[in-house]
Design a protein around this motif. Sequence first.
Motif, PDB file in Angstrom:
ATOM      1  N   GLN A 105      53.162  47.664  44.277  1.00 35.75           N
ATOM      2  CA  GLN A 105      52.315  47.367  45.421  1.00 35.75           C
ATOM      3  C   GLN A 105      50.938  46.874  44.961  1.00 35.75           C
ATOM      4  O   GLN A 105      50.379  45.948  45.531  1.00 35.75           O
ATOM      5  CB  GLN A 105      52.161  48.611  46.316  1.00 35.75           C
ATOM      6  N   GLN A 106      50.422  47.484  43.904  1.00 36.18           N
ATOM      7  CA  GLN A 106      49.127  47.072  43.367  1.00 36.18           C
ATOM      8  C   GLN A 106      49.206  45.638  42.833  1.00 36.18           C
ATOM      9  O   GLN A 106      48.319  44.822  43.073  1.00 36.18           O
ATOM     10  CB  GLN A 106      48.675  48.021  42.265  1.00 36.18           C
TER      11      GLN A 106
ATOM     12  N   LYS B 162      48.190  38.636  46.030  1.00 30.96           N
ATOM     13  CA  LYS B 162      47.770  38.156  47.346  1.00 30.96           C
ATOM     14  C   LYS B 162      46.283  37.841  47.342  1.00 30.96           C
ATOM     15  O   LYS B 162      45.844  36.815  47.857  1.00 30.96           O
ATOM     16  CB  LYS B 162      48.086  39.181  48.421  1.00 30.96           C
ATOM     17  N   SER B 163      45.502  38.702  46.728  1.00 26.28           N
ATOM     18  CA  SER B 163      44.063  38.483  46.659  1.00 26.28           C
ATOM     19  C   SER B 163      43.744  37.212  45.888  1.00 26.28           C
ATOM     20  O   SER B 163      42.911  36.403  46.299  1.00 26.28           O
ATOM     21  CB  SER B 163      43.388  39.690  45.997  1.00 26.28           C
TER      22      SER B 163
ATOM     23  N   ASN C 123      49.326  43.253  45.751  1.00 24.06           N
ATOM     24  CA  ASN C 123      48.006  43.129  46.366  1.00 24.06           C
ATOM     25  C   ASN C 123      47.082  42.239  45.539  1.00 24.06           C
ATOM     26  O   ASN C 123      46.317  41.444  46.084  1.00 24.06           O
ATOM     27  CB  ASN C 123      47.367  44.499  46.581  1.00 24.06           C
ATOM     28  N   GLU C 124      47.138  42.380  44.219  1.00 29.46           N
ATOM     29  CA  GLU C 124      46.317  41.538  43.345  1.00 29.46           C
ATOM     30  C   GLU C 124      46.741  40.073  43.447  1.00 29.46           C
ATOM     31  O   GLU C 124      45.898  39.178  43.494  1.00 29.46           O
ATOM     32  CB  GLU C 124      46.405  42.014  41.896  1.00 29.46           C
TER      33      GLU C 124
END
Length: 88
Positions: free
Chosen positions: A10-11, A17-18, A14-15
């Motif tokens: 998940q991390q 996507k960012s 998220n990275e």
Amino acid sequence: MNVETSEIDQQVLNEMKSECDINVNETLKIIGGKWKLNLLWTIHDKSKRFNELRRELTGISQKMLTQQLRELGRSGIDRKTCHSRQTP
């Protein structure tokens, strides 16, 4: 079927996507505006002289065309090349 992702997965997502959001925002800053996409389309297949661009982009002022070309040049997308004029 229910698929769970680990905290690490998940991390990472998220990275990613960012990073993607940043790339999209930077791209929109470079090509955003009323004239830049039209300008890029006009020069995509061959280089053109300033007045050729001005004639093809109906409605653009000389000042706006100059500004848009400078912005594209600063971003590294467009490169200005000066050619000497040959007289007969």
